[in-house]
Write an enzyme that holds these catalytic residues in place. Sequence first.
Site, PDB file in Angstrom:
ATOM      1  N   ARG A  13     -24.744  19.219  11.799  1.00 43.62           N
ATOM      2  CA  ARG A  13     -23.150  19.343  11.688  1.00 43.62           C
ATOM      3  C   ARG A  13     -22.715  19.172  13.175  1.00 43.62           C
ATOM      4  NH1 ARG A  13     -19.165  22.303  14.284  1.00 43.62           N
ATOM      5  NH2 ARG A  13     -20.474  23.833  15.175  1.00 43.62           N
ATOM      6  N   ASP A  14     -22.865  19.854  13.956  1.00 40.76           N
ATOM      7  CA  ASP A  14     -21.536  19.323  15.474  1.00 40.76           C
ATOM      8  C   ASP A  14     -21.562  17.918  15.846  1.00 40.76           C
ATOM      9  OD1 ASP A  14     -19.843  19.662  17.084  1.00 40.76           O
ATOM     10  OD2 ASP A  14     -21.367  20.053  18.416  1.00 40.76           O
ATOM     11  N   HIS A 206     -23.673  26.565  24.557  1.00 44.29           N
ATOM     12  CA  HIS A 206     -23.941  25.889  24.019  1.00 44.29           C
ATOM     13  C   HIS A 206     -23.388  24.540  24.965  1.00 44.29           C
ATOM     14  CE1 HIS A 206     -22.621  22.448  20.314  1.00 44.29           C
ATOM     15  NE2 HIS A 206     -21.599  22.326  21.216  1.00 44.29           N
ATOM     16  N   HIS A 208     -22.455  20.859  26.954  1.00 47.56           N
ATOM     17  CA  HIS A 208     -21.942  19.177  26.829  1.00 47.56           C
ATOM     18  C   HIS A 208     -22.410  18.389  27.883  1.00 47.56           C
ATOM     19  CE1 HIS A 208     -19.350  19.457  22.934  1.00 47.56           C
ATOM     20  NE2 HIS A 208     -20.518  20.244  22.654  1.00 47.56           N
ATOM     21  N   CYS A 239     -17.596  13.301  22.161  1.00 46.82           N
ATOM     22  CA  CYS A 239     -16.355  14.011  23.278  1.00 46.82           C
ATOM     23  C   CYS A 239     -15.372  13.693  22.471  1.00 46.82           C
ATOM     24  CB  CYS A 239     -17.401  14.924  24.623  1.00 46.82           C
ATOM     25  SG  CYS A 239     -15.275  15.766  24.938  1.00 46.82           S
ATOM     26  N   ASN A 248     -22.325  16.600  22.894  1.00 49.10           N
ATOM     27  CA  ASN A 248     -23.731  17.347  22.925  1.00 49.10           C
ATOM     28  C   ASN A 248     -24.633  17.382  23.796  1.00 49.10           C
ATOM     29  OD1 ASN A 248     -22.615  18.982  20.895  1.00 49.10           O
ATOM     30  ND2 ASN A 248     -22.886  17.676  19.857  1.00 49.10           N
TER      31      ASN A 248
HETATM   32 MG    MG Z   1     -20.688  20.947  20.485  1.00 49.41          MG
END
Ligand code: MG
Length: 308
Positions: A13-14, A206, A208, A239, A248
Amino acid sequence: MADRVRIYEVGPRDGLQNEATAVPLEAKLRYIELLVAAGLREVEASSFVAPKAIPQLADADDLLPRLPASSGVRFPVLIPNMRGMERAEAAGAQALAVFTAATDAFTERNIGMTVAASLEAFSPVLARAADLGWWRRGYVSTAFGCPYTGAVAPRRAVEVALRLLDLGVDEVCFGDTIGVGVPNQVQALVDASMAAGIPLERIAFHFHDTRGTALANVLAGLAAGIRCFDASAGGTGGCPYAPRAAGNLATEDLVYLLDASGYDHGVDLAGVLAAARYITQVLGRPLASKVGQAGGWDPATGAATARA
Ligand code: MG
């Protein structure tokens, strides 16, 4: 089981939502199959936002019914409003995430509404999901810093988290959306959460790796008692606020750290690397994560493991 850590996989997803290349449905299903085979038990699978808004995930309605029927795997989907909820229900979803932020400037540019308006939009979605017995997560993006307004006070991120918990989410996830956070901010956010009465087991992070601080932040989270971290196999996503930079945290980098540190998480590094290699090949780029390049390491022999 204090040393049990949940790895919440966000690659499908992300990760894929932020890739310029649209990945075909069959390849998404293969990526997800490989992730499940690697032992991941929480895989955020897609998003039921308007297909025009995120064309990379426009096939959510077709993907959901074809997810592996593996017992004990949770496949949350991102849902912004009741229209998305209707689609997700029809497709057979059983867990969801909603996405807001700590700053109005970010939500206004990202989802076209203030934080307060986004929470209002989620309210009926979360109520319906509760009736259906779904697991529910709420994201608080820009919890460490906003690309439009700068530094974010921990209490502001915690205020939004409390509103999400009031609306019935099982877990809040603080996101370092632009990858600016450092370990003492993680500790400050956990302290502020605890002071507000949020139980540690309802908090996820979460991170990065945009500026190379993701694993350091994970360690700060672990030391503070947090036991759920997001990651993306292959470090997919990049990003959006720093072209060409990492986004991520790569699942393989997280798995290596947790393995070598003695945490129990149920995910196999070689399996994650297989998923990571697969998806980066589909995306047509090299596997840039540290462990993706170096492989794992076997302390019994001194040899690298799971190399391509
Ligand atoms: Mg992310």
